[in-house]
Design an enzyme around this catalytic site. Structure first.
Site, PDB file in Angstrom:
ATOM      1  N   TYR A 184      -2.464  -9.480  15.693  1.00 17.36           N
ATOM      2  CA  TYR A 184      -2.246  -8.418  14.575  1.00 17.36           C
ATOM      3  C   TYR A 184      -3.196  -7.208  15.102  1.00 17.36           C
ATOM      4  O   TYR A 184      -3.030  -6.207  15.093  1.00 17.36           O
ATOM      5  CB  TYR A 184      -2.705  -9.132  13.522  1.00 17.36           C
ATOM      6  CG  TYR A 184      -2.775  -7.775  12.307  1.00 17.36           C
ATOM      7  CD1 TYR A 184      -1.805  -7.092  12.052  1.00 17.36           C
ATOM      8  CD2 TYR A 184      -4.152  -7.726  11.696  1.00 17.36           C
ATOM      9  CE1 TYR A 184      -2.017  -6.109  11.114  1.00 17.36           C
ATOM     10  CE2 TYR A 184      -4.419  -6.793  10.794  1.00 17.36           C
ATOM     11  CZ  TYR A 184      -3.253  -6.058  10.515  1.00 17.36           C
ATOM     12  OH  TYR A 184      -3.418  -5.006   9.570  1.00 17.36           O
TER      13      TYR A 184
ATOM     14  N   LYS B 140      -2.359  -3.295  16.498  1.00 15.29           N
ATOM     15  CA  LYS B 140      -2.842  -2.002  16.061  1.00 15.29           C
ATOM     16  C   LYS B 140      -3.678  -1.339  16.840  1.00 15.29           C
ATOM     17  O   LYS B 140      -3.670  -0.160  16.912  1.00 15.29           O
ATOM     18  CB  LYS B 140      -3.585  -2.438  14.655  1.00 15.29           C
ATOM     19  CG  LYS B 140      -2.962  -3.144  13.475  1.00 15.29           C
ATOM     20  CD  LYS B 140      -2.254  -1.975  12.945  1.00 15.29           C
ATOM     21  CE  LYS B 140      -1.254  -2.500  11.631  1.00 15.29           C
ATOM     22  NZ  LYS B 140      -0.766  -1.479  10.594  1.00 15.29           N
TER      23      LYS B 140
ATOM     24  N   ILE C 176       0.834  -1.087  -0.082  1.00 15.73           N
ATOM     25  CA  ILE C 176       0.186  -0.025   0.015  1.00 15.73           C
ATOM     26  C   ILE C 176       0.809   1.328   0.028  1.00 15.73           C
ATOM     27  O   ILE C 176       0.555   2.307  -0.597  1.00 15.73           O
ATOM     28  CB  ILE C 176      -1.183  -0.089   1.232  1.00 15.73           C
ATOM     29  CG1 ILE C 176      -1.878  -1.380   0.983  1.00 15.73           C
ATOM     30  CG2 ILE C 176      -1.739   1.100   1.413  1.00 15.73           C
ATOM     31  CD1 ILE C 176      -2.408  -1.619   2.429  1.00 15.73           C
TER      32      ILE C 176
ATOM     33  N   ASP D 144      12.175   2.219   4.778  1.00 17.81           N
ATOM     34  CA  ASP D 144      11.539   0.945   4.677  1.00 17.81           C
ATOM     35  C   ASP D 144      12.730   0.103   5.176  1.00 17.81           C
ATOM     36  O   ASP D 144      14.075   0.061   4.651  1.00 17.81           O
ATOM     37  CB  ASP D 144      11.176   0.748   3.339  1.00 17.81           C
ATOM     38  CG  ASP D 144      10.079  -0.518   3.272  1.00 17.81           C
ATOM     39  OD1 ASP D 144       9.137  -0.431   2.941  1.00 17.81           O
ATOM     40  OD2 ASP D 144      10.591  -1.719   3.756  1.00 17.81           O
TER      41      ASP D 144
ATOM     42  N   ASN E 261       7.486  -5.472  16.720  1.00 16.76           N
ATOM     43  CA  ASN E 261       7.465  -4.687  15.575  1.00 16.76           C
ATOM     44  C   ASN E 261       6.479  -3.591  15.524  1.00 16.76           C
ATOM     45  O   ASN E 261       6.896  -2.392  15.240  1.00 16.76           O
ATOM     46  CB  ASN E 261       7.544  -5.693  14.181  1.00 16.76           C
ATOM     47  CG  ASN E 261       7.652  -4.764  13.161  1.00 16.76           C
ATOM     48  OD1 ASN E 261       8.758  -4.398  12.586  1.00 16.76           O
ATOM     49  ND2 ASN E 261       6.587  -4.554  12.276  1.00 16.76           N
TER      50      ASN E 261
ATOM     51  N   ARG F 243     -16.288 -10.436   3.833  1.00 10.98           N
ATOM     52  CA  ARG F 243     -15.363  -9.259   4.048  1.00 10.98           C
ATOM     53  C   ARG F 243     -15.566  -8.323   3.029  1.00 10.98           C
ATOM     54  O   ARG F 243     -16.381  -8.447   2.024  1.00 10.98           O
ATOM     55  CB  ARG F 243     -13.865  -9.746   3.763  1.00 10.98           C
ATOM     56  CG  ARG F 243     -13.174 -10.665   4.515  1.00 10.98           C
ATOM     57  CD  ARG F 243     -12.855 -10.024   5.834  1.00 10.98           C
ATOM     58  NE  ARG F 243     -12.178 -11.202   6.723  1.00 10.98           N
ATOM     59  CZ  ARG F 243     -12.979 -12.146   7.481  1.00 10.98           C
ATOM     60  NH1 ARG F 243     -14.123 -11.963   7.737  1.00 10.98           N
ATOM     61  NH2 ARG F 243     -12.326 -12.848   8.255  1.00 10.98           N
TER      62      ARG F 243
ATOM     63  N   ARG G 294      -9.188 -20.828   9.431  1.00 13.22           N
ATOM     64  CA  ARG G 294      -8.105 -20.505   9.636  1.00 13.22           C
ATOM     65  C   ARG G 294      -8.260 -19.618  11.294  1.00 13.22           C
ATOM     66  O   ARG G 294      -9.141 -19.109  11.404  1.00 13.22           O
ATOM     67  CB  ARG G 294      -7.646 -19.599   8.810  1.00 13.22           C
ATOM     68  CG  ARG G 294      -6.303 -18.954   8.926  1.00 13.22           C
ATOM     69  CD  ARG G 294      -5.823 -18.169   7.532  1.00 13.22           C
ATOM     70  NE  ARG G 294      -6.489 -16.952   7.777  1.00 13.22           N
ATOM     71  CZ  ARG G 294      -6.532 -15.808   6.664  1.00 13.22           C
ATOM     72  NH1 ARG G 294      -5.584 -15.993   5.990  1.00 13.22           N
ATOM     73  NH2 ARG G 294      -6.987 -14.479   6.682  1.00 13.22           N
TER      74      ARG G 294
HETATM   75  N1  UDP Z   1      -9.142 -16.874   2.767  1.00 17.69           N
HETATM   76  C1  UDP Z   1      -9.199 -18.196   2.173  1.00 17.69           C
HETATM   77  N2  UDP Z   1      -8.180 -18.575   1.798  1.00 17.69           N
HETATM   78  C2  UDP Z   1      -6.968 -18.106   1.472  1.00 17.69           C
HETATM   79  C3  UDP Z   1      -6.969 -16.745   1.979  1.00 17.69           C
HETATM   80  C4  UDP Z   1      -8.033 -16.252   2.775  1.00 17.69           C
HETATM   81  O1  UDP Z   1     -10.269 -18.909   2.334  1.00 17.69           O
HETATM   82  O2  UDP Z   1      -5.962 -18.800   0.940  1.00 17.69           O
HETATM   83  C5  UDP Z   1     -10.522 -16.208   3.380  1.00 17.69           C
HETATM   84  C6  UDP Z   1      -9.807 -16.033   5.185  1.00 17.69           C
HETATM   85  O3  UDP Z   1     -10.201 -17.187   5.689  1.00 17.69           O
HETATM   86  C7  UDP Z   1     -10.881 -14.931   5.176  1.00 17.69           C
HETATM   87  C8  UDP Z   1     -10.803 -14.150   3.818  1.00 17.69           C
HETATM   88  O4  UDP Z   1     -10.671 -15.244   2.839  1.00 17.69           O
HETATM   89  O5  UDP Z   1     -12.171 -15.421   5.554  1.00 17.69           O
HETATM   90  C9  UDP Z   1     -10.168 -13.032   3.702  1.00 17.69           C
HETATM   91  O6  UDP Z   1      -8.954 -13.255   4.201  1.00 17.69           O
HETATM   92  P1  UDP Z   1      -7.654 -12.364   4.074  1.00 17.69           P
HETATM   93  O7  UDP Z   1      -6.663 -13.015   4.425  1.00 17.69           O
HETATM   94  O8  UDP Z   1      -7.500 -11.915   2.382  1.00 17.69           O
HETATM   95  O9  UDP Z   1      -7.839 -10.875   4.757  1.00 17.69           O
HETATM   96  P2  UDP Z   1      -8.233 -10.984   6.486  1.00 17.69           P
HETATM   97  O10 UDP Z   1      -9.621 -10.510   6.313  1.00 17.69           O
HETATM   98  O11 UDP Z   1      -7.416 -12.034   7.042  1.00 17.69           O
HETATM   99  O12 UDP Z   1      -7.193  -9.505   6.742  1.00 17.69           O
END
Ligand code: UDP
Length: 327
Positions: free
Chosen positions: A145, A149, A12, A33, A94, A222, A283
């Site tokens: 994370y 923040k 970004i 950076d 960090n 999302r 995840r």
């Molecule tokens: N996601 C997924 N497979 C992937 C990467 C992400 O299913 O390989 C899903 C993840 O579980 C979440 C959504 O996509 O529900 C967005 O995840 P991302 O990592 O892009 O952004 P986050 O919302 O974690 O910041």
């Protein structure tokens, strides 16, 4: 105006520097950076570059003085949600250590303005009644994370009250896409749209993390926002801070939610290709739904997102093609 962009070689940060330098007469841009996740190729040729860490007091304070910095934009962070669950110490060191050092240098060198990249992850796992999320919605991060923040936001609040350091906080929802020349160069991405596009470019199966959430198809929802819309909001925030001389906090998203399976469907439609995916377990650290209400960004900053999810998909694909093909 002399501007320091911390993390200007990252995804970004580099798109933001490009946007600023469209107005070269107005802005003089310096980048700091450490290239831990940034790329030399992302450093704009018209910006002055320092390689080093946001945690380095001597380096940062010398840059602030030497370059007569008036405004800081802070993009540099460790930002992989899943990884943060297993590396909390590294994330706090960090992200929180970095912010403490930046604020200390600002205080000591009398720099009074900072715009900070925060995240929807500060809201944690919102209740259904709190969707769409507003800036004053309840905050209870569910991964290191997000909590790193949120801690940074509190540090800024304290710095404003104690030292008069003015701040703008932008809480990003899910950023995607690229400009023609700048974007995410991560070879092994973790974010959804780059992961899907990588699977299309290099072959292989991508994983959908969970289909048993309480959503319309079971996968997480999302709010995806184009990186070019996002960086424009940073300039509007700077203008707001100069005009009103007070802090502000806004959410940045389109106010539209897509499930993971809907994103896959959008990719298939936009690029006319079949995505090879399989549903796996959840995840760790993933909330079910994150959608913002972006009326404050509209009202306070005059910000209106322009791009659609198909633009994000297409621009990420085109950008990724340039460097993935060569590997
Ligand atoms: N996601 C997924 N497979 C992937 C990467 C992400 O299913 O390989 C899903 C993840 O579980 C979440 C959504 O996509 O529900 C967005 O995840 P991302 O990592 O892009 O952004 P986050 O919302 O974690 O910041």
């Amino acid at each position: 105006m002399n501007i320091l962009v911390i993390g200007g070689a990252g995804y970004i940060g580099s798109v933001f520097v490009e946007e600023l330098l469209k107005n070269k007469k107005k802005y003089n841009v310096v980048i700091l950076d450490d290239l831990s996740t940034g790329f030399k190729e992302n450093i704009h040729p018209k910006a002055k570059f320092y390689e080093g860490s946001q945690l380095d007091y001597d380096l940062l304070s010398s840059i602030l003085k030497k370059e007569k910095i008036e405004f800081i934009f802070h993009f540099a962070a460790k930002l992989v949600v899943g990884e943060s669950v297993f590396q909390p110490i590294e994330y706090y060191e960090n992200n929180v250590g970095g912010m403490l050092n930046i604020v200390k240098c600002m205080r000591d060198c009398n720099v009074k303005n900072i715009v900070f990249s925060s995240t929807a992850a500060v809201y944690g796992n919102p209740l259904e009644k709190d969707i769409p999320i507003k800036e004053n919605s309840y905050k209870d991060p569910i991964n290191p994370y997000g909590s790193s923040k949120l801690a940074d936001e509190y540090i800024l609040k304290g710095a404003y009250e104690a030292y008069g350091i003015n701040y703008g906080i932008l809480r990003y929802f899910n950023v995607a896409g690229a400009s023609k020349n700048y974007g995410s160069r991560i070879i092994n991405p973790t974010l959804l749209i780059p992961v899907i596009n990588k699977s299309l470019l290099l072959g292989g199966e991508m994983k959908v993390f969970g289909d048993n959430y309480k959503t319309r198809d079971g996968s997480c929802i999302r709010d995806y926002i184009h990186v070019i819309d996002l960086v424009k909001a940073h300039i509007l925030m700077m203008n707001y801070m100069i005009k009103h001389n007070k802090p502000n906090i806004v959410n940045l998203g389109t106010s539209k939610g897509f499930t993971v399976l809907e994103v896959i469907n959008q990719v298939e439609k936009t690029l006319n290709k079949k995505v090879n995916y399989k549903i796996t377990g959840r995840r760790q650290g993933d909330p079910a739904i994150l959608i913002t209400k972006n009326s404050k960004a509209k009202k306070d900053l005059g910000w209106v997102p322009k791009y659609k999810i198909s633009d994000m998909i297409k621009s990420d694909f085109e950008f990724r093609k340039k460097f993935v093909d060569k590997k």
